[in-house]
Design a protein around this motif. Structure first.
Motif, PDB file in Angstrom:
ATOM      1  N   LEU A 166       0.826  -1.203   0.000  1.00 19.91           N
ATOM      2  CA  LEU A 166       0.000   0.000   0.000  1.00 19.91           C
ATOM      3  C   LEU A 166       0.864   1.257   0.000  1.00 19.91           C
ATOM      4  CD1 LEU A 166      -2.859  -0.952   2.511  1.00 19.91           C
ATOM      5  CD2 LEU A 166      -3.059  -0.606   0.044  1.00 19.91           C
ATOM      6  N   ARG A 167       1.950   1.232   0.788  1.00 20.47           N
ATOM      7  CA  ARG A 167       2.841   2.396   0.842  1.00 20.47           C
ATOM      8  C   ARG A 167       3.482   2.659  -0.517  1.00 20.47           C
ATOM      9  NH1 ARG A 167       7.681   2.488   5.194  1.00 20.47           N
ATOM     10  NH2 ARG A 167       5.880   2.406   6.599  1.00 20.47           N
ATOM     11  N   LEU A 168       3.907   1.584  -1.172  1.00 19.57           N
ATOM     12  CA  LEU A 168       4.528   1.728  -2.486  1.00 19.57           C
ATOM     13  C   LEU A 168       3.516   2.242  -3.507  1.00 19.57           C
ATOM     14  CD1 LEU A 168       6.968   1.320  -4.353  1.00 19.57           C
ATOM     15  CD2 LEU A 168       6.215  -1.041  -4.689  1.00 19.57           C
ATOM     16  N   ALA A 211       7.670  -5.670 -10.610  1.00 21.29           N
ATOM     17  CA  ALA A 211       8.574  -6.599  -9.918  1.00 21.29           C
ATOM     18  C   ALA A 211       8.850  -6.127  -8.498  1.00 21.29           C
ATOM     19  CB  ALA A 211       9.881  -6.725 -10.705  1.00 21.29           C
ATOM     20  N   HIS A 212       8.975  -4.812  -8.316  1.00 21.91           N
ATOM     21  CA  HIS A 212       9.162  -4.272  -6.965  1.00 21.91           C
ATOM     22  C   HIS A 212       7.952  -4.581  -6.087  1.00 21.91           C
ATOM     23  CE1 HIS A 212      12.402  -1.939  -8.824  1.00 21.91           C
ATOM     24  NE2 HIS A 212      12.812  -1.631  -7.609  1.00 21.91           N
ATOM     25  N   ALA A 213       6.763  -4.456  -6.687  1.00 21.32           N
ATOM     26  CA  ALA A 213       5.529  -4.630  -5.921  1.00 21.32           C
ATOM     27  C   ALA A 213       5.194  -6.098  -5.650  1.00 21.32           C
ATOM     28  CB  ALA A 213       4.364  -3.966  -6.655  1.00 21.32           C
ATOM     29  N   THR A 214       5.883  -7.014  -6.293  1.00 23.95           N
ATOM     30  CA  THR A 214       5.601  -8.441  -6.102  1.00 23.95           C
ATOM     31  C   THR A 214       6.807  -9.147  -5.481  1.00 23.95           C
ATOM     32  OG1 THR A 214       6.214  -8.796  -8.441  1.00 23.95           O
ATOM     33  CG2 THR A 214       3.875  -8.572  -7.938  1.00 23.95           C
ATOM     34  N   LEU A 244      13.408  -1.403  -2.907  1.00 25.92           N
ATOM     35  CA  LEU A 244      12.171  -0.718  -2.548  1.00 25.92           C
ATOM     36  C   LEU A 244      12.446   0.689  -2.020  1.00 25.92           C
ATOM     37  CD1 LEU A 244      10.209  -3.588  -0.763  1.00 25.92           C
ATOM     38  CD2 LEU A 244       9.557  -2.465  -2.890  1.00 25.92           C
ATOM     39  N   ASN A 245      13.476   0.828  -1.194  1.00 28.98           N
ATOM     40  CA  ASN A 245      13.801   2.142  -0.647  1.00 28.98           C
ATOM     41  C   ASN A 245      14.222   3.125  -1.722  1.00 28.98           C
ATOM     42  OD1 ASN A 245      13.189   1.959   2.083  1.00 28.98           O
ATOM     43  ND2 ASN A 245      15.130   0.984   2.591  1.00 28.98           N
ATOM     44  N   ASN A 274      12.187   6.492  -1.688  1.00 24.51           N
ATOM     45  CA  ASN A 274      12.943   7.718  -1.393  1.00 24.51           C
ATOM     46  C   ASN A 274      12.943   8.708  -2.553  1.00 24.51           C
ATOM     47  OD1 ASN A 274      13.639   6.910   1.217  1.00 24.51           O
ATOM     48  ND2 ASN A 274      15.473   5.841   0.525  1.00 24.51           N
ATOM     49  N   GLU A 275      12.325   8.324  -3.667  1.00 21.22           N
ATOM     50  CA  GLU A 275      12.199   9.259  -4.779  1.00 21.22           C
ATOM     51  C   GLU A 275      11.305  10.418  -4.335  1.00 21.22           C
ATOM     52  OE1 GLU A 275      13.214   9.605  -7.888  1.00 21.22           O
ATOM     53  OE2 GLU A 275      14.231   7.727  -8.358  1.00 21.22           O
ATOM     54  N   PRO A 276      11.775  11.652  -4.432  1.00 15.32           N
ATOM     55  CA  PRO A 276      10.963  12.785  -3.958  1.00 15.32           C
ATOM     56  C   PRO A 276       9.764  13.044  -4.861  1.00 15.32           C
ATOM     57  CG  PRO A 276      12.926  13.577  -5.088  1.00 15.32           C
ATOM     58  CD  PRO A 276      13.064  12.080  -5.000  1.00 15.32           C
ATOM     59  N   GLU A 277       8.698  13.535  -4.270  1.00 17.71           N
ATOM     60  CA  GLU A 277       7.527  13.935  -5.047  1.00 17.71           C
ATOM     61  C   GLU A 277       7.831  15.260  -5.748  1.00 17.71           C
ATOM     62  OE1 GLU A 277       3.901  14.008  -2.780  1.00 17.71           O
ATOM     63  OE2 GLU A 277       4.663  12.473  -1.423  1.00 17.71           O
ATOM     64  N   ASP A 278       7.634  15.274  -7.062  1.00 17.46           N
ATOM     65  CA  ASP A 278       7.879  16.508  -7.813  1.00 17.46           C
ATOM     66  C   ASP A 278       6.777  17.532  -7.569  1.00 17.46           C
ATOM     67  OD1 ASP A 278      10.193  15.458  -8.981  1.00 17.46           O
ATOM     68  OD2 ASP A 278       9.039  14.439 -10.527  1.00 17.46           O
ATOM     69  N   VAL A 279       5.567  17.034  -7.331  1.00 18.74           N
ATOM     70  CA  VAL A 279       4.422  17.923  -7.113  1.00 18.74           C
ATOM     71  C   VAL A 279       3.748  17.525  -5.806  1.00 18.74           C
ATOM     72  CG1 VAL A 279       2.212  18.703  -8.013  1.00 18.74           C
ATOM     73  CG2 VAL A 279       4.073  18.201  -9.599  1.00 18.74           C
ATOM     74  N   LYS A 280       3.683  18.459  -4.856  1.00 19.46           N
ATOM     75  CA  LYS A 280       3.023  18.165  -3.587  1.00 19.46           C
ATOM     76  C   LYS A 280       2.359  19.425  -3.043  1.00 19.46           C
ATOM     77  CE  LYS A 280       7.503  18.461  -1.233  1.00 19.46           C
ATOM     78  NZ  LYS A 280       8.464  17.717  -0.376  1.00 19.46           N
ATOM     79  N   ASP A 281       1.461  19.214  -2.111  1.00 17.47           N
ATOM     80  CA  ASP A 281       0.715  20.337  -1.547  1.00 17.47           C
ATOM     81  C   ASP A 281       1.614  21.246  -0.723  1.00 17.47           C
ATOM     82  OD1 ASP A 281      -1.595  19.329  -2.646  1.00 17.47           O
ATOM     83  OD2 ASP A 281      -2.204  18.266  -0.823  1.00 17.47           O
TER      84      ASP A 281
END
Length: 588
Positions: free
Chosen positions: A94-96, A118-121, A311-312, A316-323
């Motif tokens: 869910l986090r991913l 593949a990361h999610a499984t 997974l990390n 750890n990839e930053p969000e380019d667009v956030k509130d």
């Protein structure tokens, strides 16, 4: 053991389950000490001719009771520990998924779909093993190993115990060396599996194109090559993995030889009885599992470390667009003022848009035209906040779009892209995707507005027709009209059609545009198109070339200007006349 430290947050959440599970493991470990002790006592009683019927029944009762308790304990520790590792899998997945849903298009340009799958499984499954089987082997090897060794040393002979443990440092050293190699090779195997996953997804999605060009054999060969690469990497993992059991078996064998040899010597000297040596040997058998578990533990941990690292990297990839802090949680619904000085895509140097400025009144229609690659779609992406890193500002309803929450801004926009995506479900569910509770009457009314209702009624199952993956069973025009209907269902303040009428004929296009004009008189619309007839009725038309506005005005004003727009309009009219003439001749 780095991964256990990094998963500390989860173990704190589930500490109750793990405490109960580990406590039950400890209880079972103690129960396992009972049979060897009773066996040794029985042998000594036989040799001394002191074994009685009552003692035999007592010992048999104790063994039966220990077996029943162990059975119950094993059931519940599995519920506690393996139940918890499934919760970890759920949380990580869910986090991913939540993290991926916040990523910008640029992120998905760098990470391919198969790799993300593949990361999610596989990767999450490997981490799950650490919290389940890994915890079991860690605790069981420590608890069983320490209690058995302590029992051997205290109740039988400490000298024989030390002798039996002499080969143990070799196992620790060997497991450490093999574990490091396993980590590196498993990382490579997971990377190759990601490529295979991506190849599978791409081949299945593009199967129609592959067949059209007759490239099935080449595609199969490419798939086979990728499969061979996965097998090769997994064989490398298996070669290291296969060394664990033989190494442990050799060490256990050495311990048995030493124990039997020195145990026989102590019996001859009279310091140990035969029953004690038999009991010691049985305790040594109990040490086999902790030793094997120790090897399994290194295996699981190194696989988990490699997968958790992967997974990390994503998480750890930053969000380019956030509130922004204190963002407005209100759906905007006013004028749009676009004042862009320059925008450059990440990892590129040359701006793709520059000096773009226009004002669009609420309820008005803006047409955006230009050559392919001129920057039309990029402009729309900035309006929807798919990218935030640019010079200038975009104002919607009196506020910069960054002042709104991403969710509220996008709730104001109904977007129909060039490449329509339909879900593999029914026509009805695709149309009311944004509002699953919508009535059939409203669904049909919206379908009629975009001139697709008649097409749907001709399908075998009507609105219950399953469209297939990405709408594979539909024509291009049908997919476009369903995508428009899906956007209209939300009654958005701003409707954006990004070349969304290119696959429909001129007559159907005119019907759709007239319906939109009549039903959305108080709503704003932006239409990006190659066919100029799509924007003739717009209040303002801008012509973009090489990322800049080169012409602007109404249809009449642009025709009078006699520039690119006027020339393109005349060319398209001529094409329509030629096509109409060809149809007429064919009919004759």
């Amino acid at each position: 053991m780095k991964i256990y430290k990094e998963l500390g947050w989860f173990f704190k959440e589930q500490k109750k389950s793990y405490i109960i599970g580990v406590s039950l493991l400890f209880m079972i470990t103690l129960l396992q000490l009972v049979p060897p002790k009773i066996l040794g006592m029985s042998v000594d009683a036989l040799t001394k001719d002191t074994l009685t019927k009552s003692n035999l029944w007592l010992w048999m009762g104790i063994l039966l009771g220990a077996a029943i308790l162990a059975y119950i304990g094993r059931y519940f520790w599995r519920m506690m520990i393996f139940g918890s590792d499934n919760k970890l899998q759920r949380q990580l997945r869910l986090r991913l998924f939540e993290h991926l849903s916040k990523m910008s298009p640029f992120f998905f340009q760098r990470y391919r779909t198969g790799d993300l799958m593949a990361h999610a499984t596989n990767d999450i499954a490997a981490v799950q093993q650490v919290a389940g089987f890994g915890v079991l082997t860690l605790c069981d090897s420590i608890l069983t190993g320490s209690t058995v060794i302590a029992t051997m040393a205290i109740t039988i002979d400490w000298r024989l115990t030390l002798i039996a443990l002499l080969p143990m440092p070799l196992m620790v050293w060997g497991s450490s060396v093999l574990g490091r190699k396993l980590h590196d090779r498993f990382h490579g195997a997971q990377a190759e599996f990601s490529k295979l996953n991506d190849k599978t997804q791409e081949s299945l999605s593009g199967i129609k194109v592959t067949k059209t060009f007759g490239q099935e054999a080449e595609d199969i060969a490419d798939f086979a090559k990728q499969t061979d690469a996965v097998v090769e990497q997994n064989i490398k993992v298996a070669k290291v993995d296969a060394l664990f059991d033989p190494m442990i078996s050799i060490i256990v064998g050495i311990s048995f030889v030493l124990s039997l040899g020195f145990g026989s010597k102590f019996v001859m000297e009279g310091t140990l009885s035969i029953g004690q040596v038999i009991a010691f040997t049985n305790y040594l058998f109990l040490l086999i599992w902790p030793m094997l578990a120790f090897g399994f533990l290194f295996n699981v941990i190194q696989r988990g470390n490699a997968s958790y690292d992967r997974l990390n990297t994503l998480l750890n990839e930053p969000e380019d667009v956030k509130d922004e802090s204190g963002a407005i949680d209100k759906v905007p619904s006013g004028d749009i003022d676009f004042q862009l000085k320059a925008f450059t895509y990440p990892d590129e140097e040359k701006p793709v848009l520059a000096d773009i400025d226009f004002q669009l009144k609420a309820g008005g229609t803006l047409g955006i035209v230009g050559r392919t690659g001129s920057g039309k779609t990029t402009l729309l992406k900035l309006l929807m906040r798919e990218y935030d890193d640019y010079e200038g500002e975009i104002v919607f309803d009196g506020e910069k779009i960054q002042c709104y929450t991403v969710r509220s801004l996008r709730n104001a926009i109904g977007y129909v892209p060039q490449d329509q995506f339909l879900f593999s479900t029914t026509v009805r569910e695709n149309i009311r995707f944004g509002n699953p509770e919508l009535s059939q009457e409203d669904v049909e009314r919206t379908a009629e507005m975009v001139s697709v209702h008649q097409d749907i009624t001709e399908f075998t199952d009507g609105y219950d027709t399953v469209v297939g993956e990405r709408g594979v069973s539909l024509s291009g025009g049908q997919k476009q009209r369903l995508a428009i209907a899906r956007a209209l269902i939300m009654n958005p303040e701003l409707l954006i059609l990004d070349d969304a009428l290119s696959a429909v004929d001129a007559k159907t296009e005119e019907q759709i545009l007239q319906n939109l004009k009549r039903n959305r008189a108080d709503k704003t619309t932006i239409i990006s198109a190659h066919r100029l007839s799509s924007v003739e009725h717009a209040n303002l038309i801008i012509v973009i070339d090489k990322g800049q506005i080169v012409e602007r005005g109404t249809h009449t004003e642009l025709i009078a200007l006699d520039g690119w727009y006027a020339e393109m309009f005349r060319n398209q009219q001529l094409e329509e006349l030629i096509e109409a003439g060809g149809d007429a001749n064919g009919a004759e």
